[in-house]
Design a protein around this motif. Structure first.
Motif, PDB file in Angstrom:
ATOM      1  N   LEU A  70       1.402  -1.117  -0.257  1.00 11.01           N
ATOM      2  CA  LEU A  70       0.169   0.002  -0.104  1.00 11.01           C
ATOM      3  C   LEU A  70       1.133   0.614   0.410  1.00 11.01           C
ATOM      4  O   LEU A  70       1.555   1.251   0.765  1.00 11.01           O
ATOM      5  N   ASP A  71       0.669   1.993  -0.769  1.00  9.02           N
ATOM      6  CA  ASP A  71       1.156   2.971  -0.846  1.00  9.02           C
ATOM      7  C   ASP A  71       1.009   4.447  -0.530  1.00  9.02           C
ATOM      8  O   ASP A  71       0.329   4.079   0.178  1.00  9.02           O
ATOM      9  N   ASP A  72       0.947   5.872  -0.540  1.00  7.29           N
ATOM     10  CA  ASP A  72       0.613   6.479  -0.239  1.00  7.29           C
ATOM     11  C   ASP A  72      -1.270   6.963   0.503  1.00  7.29           C
ATOM     12  O   ASP A  72      -1.631   6.590  -0.713  1.00  7.29           O
ATOM     13  N   GLY A  73      -1.415   7.046   0.967  1.00  8.30           N
ATOM     14  CA  GLY A  73      -2.670   7.634   1.381  1.00  8.30           C
ATOM     15  C   GLY A  73      -3.701   6.850   2.546  1.00  8.30           C
ATOM     16  O   GLY A  73      -4.957   6.182   2.855  1.00  8.30           O
ATOM     17  N   LEU A 147       9.232  -1.844   3.744  1.00  8.19           N
ATOM     18  CA  LEU A 147       8.760  -0.254   3.943  1.00  8.19           C
ATOM     19  C   LEU A 147       8.978   0.361   2.745  1.00  8.19           C
ATOM     20  O   LEU A 147      10.759   0.181   2.083  1.00  8.19           O
ATOM     21  N   LYS A 148       8.190   1.174   1.514  1.00  6.80           N
ATOM     22  CA  LYS A 148       9.104   1.643   0.774  1.00  6.80           C
ATOM     23  C   LYS A 148       9.093   3.164   1.158  1.00  6.80           C
ATOM     24  O   LYS A 148       7.981   3.657   1.989  1.00  6.80           O
ATOM     25  N   PHE A 149      10.308   3.782   1.288  1.00  5.91           N
ATOM     26  CA  PHE A 149      10.442   5.030   1.966  1.00  5.91           C
ATOM     27  C   PHE A 149      10.864   6.479   1.183  1.00  5.91           C
ATOM     28  O   PHE A 149      11.675   6.432   0.953  1.00  5.91           O
ATOM     29  N   ASP A 150       9.984   6.652   1.078  1.00  5.33           N
ATOM     30  CA  ASP A 150       9.490   7.717   0.182  1.00  5.33           C
ATOM     31  C   ASP A 150      11.050   9.828  -0.036  1.00  5.33           C
ATOM     32  O   ASP A 150      11.134   9.212   2.026  1.00  5.33           O
ATOM     33  N   TRP A 151      10.522  10.400  -0.361  1.00  5.20           N
ATOM     34  CA  TRP A 151      11.765  11.627   0.193  1.00  5.20           C
ATOM     35  C   TRP A 151      11.045  12.498  -0.526  1.00  5.20           C
ATOM     36  O   TRP A 151      12.056  13.867  -0.372  1.00  5.20           O
ATOM     37  N   GLU A 183      14.380   8.033  -2.708  1.00  6.32           N
ATOM     38  CA  GLU A 183      14.481   8.932  -2.986  1.00  6.32           C
ATOM     39  C   GLU A 183      14.941   9.407  -4.232  1.00  6.32           C
ATOM     40  O   GLU A 183      15.831  10.136  -4.432  1.00  6.32           O
ATOM     41  N   TRP A 184      14.497   8.873  -5.539  1.00  5.06           N
ATOM     42  CA  TRP A 184      14.393   9.133  -7.439  1.00  5.06           C
ATOM     43  C   TRP A 184      15.636   9.475  -7.645  1.00  5.06           C
ATOM     44  O   TRP A 184      16.123   9.815  -8.255  1.00  5.06           O
ATOM     45  N   GLY A 185      17.097   8.625  -7.041  1.00  2.00           N
ATOM     46  CA  GLY A 185      18.249   8.894  -7.767  1.00  2.00           C
ATOM     47  C   GLY A 185      19.201  10.042  -6.944  1.00  2.00           C
ATOM     48  O   GLY A 185      20.614  10.807  -7.505  1.00  2.00           O
ATOM     49  N   TRP A 200      16.569   0.281  -4.145  1.00  2.00           N
ATOM     50  CA  TRP A 200      16.893   1.701  -4.018  1.00  2.00           C
ATOM     51  C   TRP A 200      16.106   2.710  -5.402  1.00  2.00           C
ATOM     52  O   TRP A 200      16.239   2.218  -7.047  1.00  2.00           O
ATOM     53  N   ARG A 201      15.058   3.580  -5.800  1.00  2.00           N
ATOM     54  CA  ARG A 201      14.631   3.754  -7.054  1.00  2.00           C
ATOM     55  C   ARG A 201      16.138   5.071  -7.747  1.00  2.00           C
ATOM     56  O   ARG A 201      16.942   5.420  -6.507  1.00  2.00           O
ATOM     57  N   THR A 202      16.456   4.656  -8.426  1.00  2.00           N
ATOM     58  CA  THR A 202      17.549   5.470  -9.311  1.00  2.00           C
ATOM     59  C   THR A 202      17.144   6.514  -9.857  1.00  2.00           C
ATOM     60  O   THR A 202      17.623   7.270 -10.324  1.00  2.00           O
ATOM     61  N   GLY A 204      13.698   9.671 -11.463  1.00  2.00           N
ATOM     62  CA  GLY A 204      12.330  10.104 -11.506  1.00  2.00           C
ATOM     63  C   GLY A 204      11.342   8.983 -11.295  1.00  2.00           C
ATOM     64  O   GLY A 204      11.180   7.967 -11.571  1.00  2.00           O
ATOM     65  N   ASP A 205       9.859   9.549 -10.876  1.00  2.00           N
ATOM     66  CA  ASP A 205       8.328   8.274 -11.338  1.00  2.00           C
ATOM     67  C   ASP A 205       7.982   8.228 -12.877  1.00  2.00           C
ATOM     68  O   ASP A 205       8.448   9.240 -13.822  1.00  2.00           O
ATOM     69  N   ILE A 206       7.697   7.041 -12.765  1.00  2.00           N
ATOM     70  CA  ILE A 206       7.698   6.461 -13.907  1.00  2.00           C
ATOM     71  C   ILE A 206       6.151   6.927 -14.693  1.00  2.00           C
ATOM     72  O   ILE A 206       5.551   7.781 -13.981  1.00  2.00           O
TER      73      ILE A 206
HETATM   74  C1  GLA Z   1       6.368   9.547  -4.926  1.00  2.00           C
HETATM   75  C2  GLA Z   1       7.264   8.765  -5.011  1.00  2.00           C
HETATM   76  C3  GLA Z   1       5.660   7.736  -5.957  1.00  2.00           C
HETATM   77  C4  GLA Z   1       4.756   7.688  -5.542  1.00  2.00           C
HETATM   78  C5  GLA Z   1       4.364   8.616  -4.410  1.00  2.00           C
HETATM   79  C6  GLA Z   1       3.709   8.701  -3.518  1.00  2.00           C
HETATM   80  O1  GLA Z   1       6.345  10.024  -5.792  1.00  2.00           O
HETATM   81  O2  GLA Z   1       8.402   8.471  -5.937  1.00  2.00           O
HETATM   82  O3  GLA Z   1       6.752   6.286  -6.544  1.00  2.00           O
HETATM   83  O4  GLA Z   1       5.118   6.777  -3.579  1.00  2.00           O
HETATM   84  O5  GLA Z   1       5.309   9.700  -3.894  1.00  2.00           O
HETATM   85  O6  GLA Z   1       2.846   9.928  -3.427  1.00  2.00           O
END
Ligand code: GLA
Length: 403
Positions: A70-73, A147-151, A183-185, A200-202, A204-206
């Motif tokens: 489950l991502d954000d929200g 756990l997915k941990f954002d930035w 943290e998008w690289g 780790w994410r390399t 930005g968002d796809i």
């Molecule tokens: C960032 C992340 C996305 C997603 C959203 C949720 O943009 O890179 O993968 O988790 O936040 O708000």
């Protein structure tokens, strides 16, 4: 002598304290599903139950997918005023998060949640900054596995420290959790995150476009090929238990069938985490067949965990080559162009030397049998040139087995 022993002891201790994550949780790239790409914050327990059910009934689980993330929200907008704990939104999850997680576990699947190293999540929910150990205990008490941990909202925060702190907090809480840095690289996590996290994410968002950038004004999303272009230079940093993550899959989210196939194939060539991002409850046969193709997934999950190298980039044609275990190889011919592409590839004239693995693909000294993985056909061996046409935005993925 005593000095030497003390010195070695110190090195050992510092090394141990540096390698702080739960080891061995992601020896092959994690596979699962995440809510963000299709649902953003429109998530609830009915969705999760439906996804868990279809993960099993569609053959996704059987193909290797296990995490439902489950991502954000998923939280309320405020922490608990007395305890400071995060609160799963009771409107979205009226039966409670624990009951939902138990349901997912009862299906033989694993469960993940999302939060952020900053003061808020990207969608504005409570972030973890200052609550790392408390949140880690909360996740452990729920029994989550990922756990997915954002930035977002991280002004003035040092990424390496923030992720190390959360990693230590998870370890201290004592429940094994795959730690996915997002943290998008921005801070080159491939250079420092292996002791801290499992992926780790390399980038930005796809987005669900094949190439280019989708500009939203204040932020941008990357097309599939834009992300691919950022991977070849960092392949040496990935391997078992520490993966480059080019983001979750957009297979089934509006790309053409050929584009879905190419996107999935390249992710497998890159030994990328395979986190589906579509509504699996409604996926068509072609999407399901792509996502569950066991022979292509086997490239991704190969135990050596070596990312492919981009061997050829000429006009719109790219050739990616991936060393596999038992001296096998995978070769992916990718047509990025808007016209069909003819290929005439003479294995006898191509000697691939991988500087990373030091492996050599040499059809002059060994003969390999060829299998076209998407058409499921054996197509001869490396004694003869491979001649075929690749459609627009499509791929040919061949597995080479030493005969
Ligand atoms: C960032 C992340 C996305 C997603 C959203 C949720 O943009 O890179 O993968 O988790 O936040 O708000």
């Amino acid at each position: 002598m005593i000095k030497k022993i003390l010195f070695l002891g110190l090195i050992f201790l510092s090394d141990k304290s540096f390698s702080q994550k739960f080891e061995g949780l992601a020896l092959t790239p994690p596979m699962g599903w995440n809510s963000w790409n299709t649902f953003q914050t429109n998530i609830d327990e009915q969705l999760v139950r439906g996804i868990a059910d279809v993960m099993v009934s569609s053959g996704m689980k059987d193909a290797g997918y296990s995490y439902i993330v489950l991502d954000d929200g998923w939280m309320t907008m405020e922490r608990d005023k007395t305890t400071g704990d995060l609160i799963p939104d009771p409107k979205k999850f009226p039966s409670g998060m624990k009951a939902l997680i138990d349901y997912v576990h009862s299906k033989g699947l694993k469960f993940g949640l999302y939060n952020c190293a900053g003061t808020k999540t990207c969608a504005g929910y409570p972030g973890t900054r200052g609550y790392e150990y408390q949140d880690a205990r909360f996740y452990a008490s729920l029994g989550i596995d990922y756990l997915k941990f954002d930035w977002c909202y991280t002004d003035g925060i040092n990424a390496k420290e923030a992720y190390a702190t959360m990693s230590k907090a998870l370890k201290t809480a004592g429940h094994p959790i795959v730690f996915s840095l997002c943290e998008w690289g921005s801070n080159k996590p491939w250079q420092w995150a292996a002791p801290v996290g499992h992926l780790w994410r390399t980038t930005g968002d796809i987005s669900n476009v094949f190439d280019g950038i989708v500009d939203h004004g204040t932020w941008k999303q990357d097309g599939i090929m834009k992300i691919v272009d950022a991977q070849d230079s960092i392949r040496q940093y990935a391997g078992p238990d520490h993966w480059n993550d080019p983001d979750m899959l957009e297979v089934g989210n509006g790309l053409t069938v050929a584009e879905n196939r190419s996107h999935f194939s390249i992710w497998c060539m890159l030994a990328a985490p395979l986190i589906a991002g579509n509504d699996m409850r409604k996926m068509d046969e072609s999407t399901k067949n792509i996502l569950t193709d066991k022979e292509v997934i086997a490239l991704d999950q190969d135990p050596l965990g070596i990312e492919a190298l981009r061997y050829v980039k000429k006009d719109s044609l790219e050739i990616w080559v991936k060393p596999l275990s038992n001296d096998n190889w995978a070769v992916c011919f990718l047509n990025r162009g808007n016209q069909p592409k003819q290929i005439d590839f003479d294995w006898q004239n191509e000697i691939v030397n991988d500087p990373l693995s030091k492996k050599e693909l040499n059809a002059k000294t060994s003969t390999y049998k060829l299998r076209d993985l998407w058409s499921k056909k054996d197509i001869g061996d490396t004694k003869k040139p491979l001649k075929t046409t690749i459609g627009v935005h499509d791929v040919l993925v061949v597995r080479l087995t030493k005969s």
